[in-house]
Design a protein around this motif. Structure first.
Motif, PDB file in Angstrom:
ATOM      1  N   GLY A  23       0.819  -1.216   0.000  1.00 10.49           N
ATOM      2  CA  GLY A  23       0.000   0.000   0.000  1.00 10.49           C
ATOM      3  C   GLY A  23       0.844   1.253   0.000  1.00 10.49           C
ATOM      4  N   ALA A  24       1.922   1.267   0.815  1.00  7.21           N
ATOM      5  CA  ALA A  24       2.799   2.444   0.885  1.00  7.21           C
ATOM      6  C   ALA A  24       3.479   2.697  -0.456  1.00  7.21           C
ATOM      7  CB  ALA A  24       3.849   2.248   1.977  1.00  7.21           C
ATOM      8  N   LEU A  25       3.913   1.638  -1.121  1.00  6.44           N
ATOM      9  CA  LEU A  25       4.564   1.786  -2.427  1.00  6.44           C
ATOM     10  C   LEU A  25       3.574   2.329  -3.455  1.00  6.44           C
ATOM     11  CD1 LEU A  25       7.349   1.215  -3.709  1.00  6.44           C
ATOM     12  CD2 LEU A  25       6.454  -1.017  -4.411  1.00  6.44           C
ATOM     13  N   THR A  26       2.345   1.820  -3.424  1.00  8.63           N
ATOM     14  CA  THR A  26       1.306   2.314  -4.334  1.00  8.63           C
ATOM     15  C   THR A  26       0.993   3.782  -4.053  1.00  8.63           C
ATOM     16  OG1 THR A  26       0.318   0.102  -4.413  1.00  8.63           O
ATOM     17  CG2 THR A  26      -1.060   1.940  -5.139  1.00  8.63           C
ATOM     18  N   THR A  54     -10.769  -8.004   7.314  1.00  3.51           N
ATOM     19  CA  THR A  54     -10.821  -6.582   7.686  1.00  3.51           C
ATOM     20  C   THR A  54      -9.439  -6.008   7.974  1.00  3.51           C
ATOM     21  OG1 THR A  54     -13.010  -6.895   8.649  1.00  3.51           O
ATOM     22  CG2 THR A  54     -11.826  -4.912   9.278  1.00  3.51           C
ATOM     23  N   ASN A  55      -8.634  -6.726   8.735  1.00  5.20           N
ATOM     24  CA  ASN A  55      -7.315  -6.214   9.107  1.00  5.20           C
ATOM     25  C   ASN A  55      -6.371  -6.134   7.910  1.00  5.20           C
ATOM     26  OD1 ASN A  55      -8.136  -5.932  11.769  1.00  5.20           O
ATOM     27  ND2 ASN A  55      -7.395  -7.968  12.365  1.00  5.20           N
ATOM     28  N   ASP A  56      -6.504  -7.069   6.968  1.00  5.78           N
ATOM     29  CA  ASP A  56      -5.694  -6.996   5.749  1.00  5.78           C
ATOM     30  C   ASP A  56      -6.065  -5.751   4.940  1.00  5.78           C
ATOM     31  OD1 ASP A  56      -4.472  -9.324   6.451  1.00  5.78           O
ATOM     32  OD2 ASP A  56      -5.574 -10.603   5.036  1.00  5.78           O
ATOM     33  N   ALA A  57      -7.361  -5.494   4.851  1.00  6.63           N
ATOM     34  CA  ALA A  57      -7.823  -4.307   4.123  1.00  6.63           C
ATOM     35  C   ALA A  57      -7.303  -3.041   4.784  1.00  6.63           C
ATOM     36  CB  ALA A  57      -9.344  -4.289   4.063  1.00  6.63           C
ATOM     37  N   LEU A  58      -7.343  -2.998   6.116  1.00  2.00           N
ATOM     38  CA  LEU A  58      -6.852  -1.811   6.835  1.00  2.00           C
ATOM     39  C   LEU A  58      -5.350  -1.628   6.633  1.00  2.00           C
ATOM     40  CD1 LEU A  58      -8.849  -2.099  10.181  1.00  2.00           C
ATOM     41  CD2 LEU A  58      -9.182  -0.430   8.363  1.00  2.00           C
ATOM     42  N   ALA A  59      -4.592  -2.724   6.566  1.00  2.60           N
ATOM     43  CA  ALA A  59      -3.143  -2.628   6.345  1.00  2.60           C
ATOM     44  C   ALA A  59      -2.843  -1.941   5.019  1.00  2.60           C
ATOM     45  CB  ALA A  59      -2.518  -4.022   6.385  1.00  2.60           C
ATOM     46  N   ALA A  60      -3.497  -2.397   3.937  1.00  2.00           N
ATOM     47  CA  ALA A  60      -3.245  -1.820   2.617  1.00  2.00           C
ATOM     48  C   ALA A  60      -3.702  -0.367   2.547  1.00  2.00           C
ATOM     49  CB  ALA A  60      -3.959  -2.652   1.546  1.00  2.00           C
ATOM     50  N   ILE A  61      -4.860  -0.082   3.126  1.00  6.57           N
ATOM     51  CA  ILE A  61      -5.411   1.276   3.050  1.00  6.57           C
ATOM     52  C   ILE A  61      -4.573   2.262   3.860  1.00  6.57           C
ATOM     53  CG2 ILE A  61      -7.383   2.688   3.785  1.00  6.57           C
ATOM     54  CD1 ILE A  61      -9.180   0.372   2.844  1.00  6.57           C
ATOM     55  N   MET A  62      -4.122   1.857   5.033  1.00  8.80           N
ATOM     56  CA  MET A  62      -3.286   2.758   5.826  1.00  8.80           C
ATOM     57  C   MET A  62      -1.953   3.020   5.126  1.00  8.80           C
ATOM     58  SD  MET A  62      -5.224   3.659   8.175  1.00  8.80           S
ATOM     59  CE  MET A  62      -4.023   4.748   8.914  1.00  8.80           C
ATOM     60  N   GLY A  63      -1.418   2.005   4.446  1.00  4.41           N
ATOM     61  CA  GLY A  63      -0.190   2.212   3.687  1.00  4.41           C
ATOM     62  C   GLY A  63      -0.361   3.244   2.592  1.00  4.41           C
ATOM     63  N   VAL A  64      -1.459   3.136   1.842  1.00  5.18           N
ATOM     64  CA  VAL A  64      -1.744   4.110   0.779  1.00  5.18           C
ATOM     65  C   VAL A  64      -1.964   5.501   1.354  1.00  5.18           C
ATOM     66  CG1 VAL A  64      -3.461   4.782  -0.952  1.00  5.18           C
ATOM     67  CG2 VAL A  64      -2.663   2.432  -0.854  1.00  5.18           C
ATOM     68  N   ALA A 357      -1.192   0.052  14.137  1.00  5.83           N
ATOM     69  CA  ALA A 357      -0.025  -0.682  13.646  1.00  5.83           C
ATOM     70  C   ALA A 357       0.217  -0.380  12.167  1.00  5.83           C
ATOM     71  CB  ALA A 357      -0.231  -2.183  13.861  1.00  5.83           C
ATOM     72  N   GLY A 358      -0.867  -0.362  11.369  1.00  9.45           N
ATOM     73  CA  GLY A 358      -0.726  -0.058   9.945  1.00  9.45           C
ATOM     74  C   GLY A 358      -0.202   1.347   9.709  1.00  9.45           C
ATOM     75  N   GLY A 359      -0.681   2.297  10.519  1.00 12.86           N
ATOM     76  CA  GLY A 359      -0.215   3.679  10.379  1.00 12.86           C
ATOM     77  C   GLY A 359       1.256   3.829  10.719  1.00 12.86           C
ATOM     78  N   LEU A 360       1.704   3.178  11.796  1.00 19.79           N
ATOM     79  CA  LEU A 360       3.115   3.286  12.200  1.00 19.79           C
ATOM     80  C   LEU A 360       4.031   2.558  11.221  1.00 19.79           C
ATOM     81  CD1 LEU A 360       2.703   2.868  16.071  1.00 19.79           C
ATOM     82  CD2 LEU A 360       3.254   4.966  14.809  1.00 19.79           C
ATOM     83  N   LEU A 361       3.588   1.389  10.736  1.00 22.24           N
ATOM     84  CA  LEU A 361       4.382   0.681   9.728  1.00 22.24           C
ATOM     85  C   LEU A 361       4.483   1.508   8.448  1.00 22.24           C
ATOM     86  CD1 LEU A 361       3.079  -2.988  10.124  1.00 22.24           C
ATOM     87  CD2 LEU A 361       5.438  -2.224  10.460  1.00 22.24           C
ATOM     88  N   ALA A 362       3.356   2.086   8.034  1.00 24.99           N
ATOM     89  CA  ALA A 362       3.359   2.912   6.826  1.00 24.99           C
ATOM     90  C   ALA A 362       4.260   4.129   6.996  1.00 24.99           C
ATOM     91  CB  ALA A 362       1.931   3.359   6.500  1.00 24.99           C
ATOM     92  N   SER A 363       4.318   4.680   8.211  1.00 23.90           N
ATOM     93  CA  SER A 363       5.202   5.811   8.480  1.00 23.90           C
ATOM     94  C   SER A 363       6.665   5.409   8.290  1.00 23.90           C
ATOM     95  CB  SER A 363       4.983   6.337   9.903  1.00 23.90           C
ATOM     96  OG  SER A 363       3.647   6.749  10.100  1.00 23.90           O
TER      97      SER A 363
END
Length: 496
Positions: A23-26, A54-64, A357-363
């Protein structure tokens, strides 16, 4: 402690981490292309992640989301086209730095302080969701109007050589924002019979024109003799110098997180207010603000990325999205059977931990990708003008068309490019026009709502203005206007 334990489980989940990285790369590439916004990318993900966990979806969306907000700074710095309205302030000092051959410096500052702002925003989300929401709930329509007005008066003194020209530029932006259907009665307003204007002026084509195509016209007017931008070999700042702005970035991040928690305000307001704060607090910038001061990039990027955590607060606790992206994330929650509201943090702790977790990883991915992209992307501005200008022009056309798929938006972009060119030539502020265009609709609807609510009271003026928050915002606005009057500025300069 429970939140840390819950987040740790996601940090050690390889699938969750990889989805967040994808998600972050995209988000990095989508946000860096003018016209392709992070909102668009997030909306597309809703349909893709419909059948996901749900959690997989949140991971990708937070990355984007996190990476996409930062990546708007890449095009803002390199080619003077903000990838999003919240990146407009970054152009004020980022692009002058790139023109000086220091694009690597500008991009590194943007990446590092976008990371700082993002982490700060998520820390606020984890620790202060309920207190900030309780304050935000006390804002009335007149408070939103005054907050936007304060931003406009502040930016008038920051982005134009003349305060009066800055205010006139902001007024022009507000006028342009009024084009379209009246939000109260639903009748066309200032459309002059042009059907395509019924939906109003789209922000992205206007931004691309005011900054990108106007820059092309400005360079063409100056001739094509220059072979390219100066060398960028010595522009990499030392880590100690890079991090010395960390204490002040906390202030800018706090501004961003709080403004993000106000539904409808968002990144543009936060970045302009942080820039205004920087200009007042930083007595000895590296260069004058607007001419390549890294302090301006620090303020803008810290604030607009801290807005992410702030914008999630009203969405999770009140089901009231703080910006366009959180409105889309709210749709994801409903698709997956989740109900945001006052009890969400207690009844859906697992999803809340996934967002954190998704937000901090994406950061973290933002920081790594930003620092890797910076030295390579910086080569773009060293290309000869004869090669660079056609590429920028094509990007402007594609960016304007990609927004809504209409040729009309390309015409809007061209008209705003010509407008931006003449505004620059005559000393008017393009950034003020942009802020007026972005905030005008919010100011119009909130002021009319405030007047409507106060009209039923025995004393309408008292009902509108005699509240602590309203008085404070009114005082700040008046202080901003008075402080920018030339005679007052001269008096303050003598005292200093």
């Amino acid at each position: 402690m429970e939140a840390l334990q819950g987040m740790f489980e996601f940090f050690t989940d390889i699938r969750f981490v990889l989805l967040c990285f994808a998600g972050a790369l995209t988000g990095l590439f989508v946000g860096a292309i003018p016209g392709l916004s992070v909102s668009m990318a997030t909306a597309l993900l809703v349909s893709i992640t419909y059948a996901w966990n749900t959690n997989d979806a949140l991971a990708a969306i937070m990355g984007v989301y996190v990476s996409g907000v930062f990546s708007g700074a890449i095009s803002a710095i390199l080619i003077n086209i903000p990838g999003a309205p919240s990146s407009v302030v970054t152009t004020l000092d980022g692009y002058p730095l790139a023109r000086r051959g220091e694009s690597r410096t500008a991009l590194r500052y943007a990446a590092v302080y976008s990371f700082v702002g993002s982490v700060f925003g998520f820390a606020v989300l984890a620790l202060a969701a309920y207190p900030i929401t309780s304050i935000a709930l006390k804002f009335q329509p007149i408070d939103y109007f005054l907050l936007a007005l304060f931003g406009l008066t502040a930016v008038g003194g920051l982005t134009a050589k003349s305060f009066s020209k800055g205010l006139l530029s902001a007024a022009l932006g507000i006028f342009l924002s009024l084009i379209g259907l009246d939000p109260v009665v639903g009748t066309p307003r200032l459309t002059f019979g042009i059907e395509e204007l019924a939906a109003g002026i789209s922000t992205v084509p206007a931004l691309v024109g005011l900054f990108g195509f106007a820059e092309v016209l400005t360079l063409l007017a100056g001739g094509l003799e220059e072979s390219g931008a100066p060398s960028d070999d010595k522009s990499k700042p030392r880590d100690g110098k890079l991090l010395r702005h960390l204490p002040l970035s906390m202030v800018y991040s706090a501004i961003g997180a709080f403004v993000g928690a106000l539904p409808g305000a968002g990144g543009p307001v936060a970045s302009f207010l942080a820039y205004a704060a920087a200009k007042r607090m930083v007595k000895r910038p590296s260069r004058p603000f607007g001419e390549g001061a890294v302090e301006g990039i620090v303020a803008s990027e810290s604030a607009n990325n801290a807005c992410i955590g702030g914008a999630l607060i009203p969405m999770l606790t009140l089901a009231a999205p703080g910006d366009a992206v959180t409105a889309i994330i709210l749709a994801v929650f409903y698709v997956h059977g989740l109900q945001p509201g006052p009890t969400f943090l207690n009844t859906n702790a697992d999803s809340f931990h996934a967002i954190l977790a998704g937000g901090l990883l994406a950061s973290a991915f933002l920081l790594g990708l930003g620092l890797l992209v910076a030295p390579r992307a910086g080569r773009l501005v060293r290309a000869p003008k004869r090669l660079l200008l056609p590429v920028v022009t094509v990007l402007c056309v594609i960016g304007a068309f990609a927004c809504n798929g209409r040729l009309f938006d390309v015409a809007v972009m061209l008209l705003f490019g010509v407008l931006g060119f003449f505004l620059r030539r005559n000393g008017f502020s393009v950034a003020s026009v942009t802020l007026g265009l972005v905030l005008g609709g919010m100011m119009d609807s909130n002021f009319r709502r405030a007047v409507s609510l106060a009209s039923t009271a025995d004393n309408p003026l008292a009902a509108m203005f005699l509240r602590p928050i309203t008085i404070a915002l009114l005082a700040l606005t008046l202080l901003s206007i008075v402080a920018n009057i030339p005679a007052v500025k001269r008096l303050l300069a003598k005292r200093r």
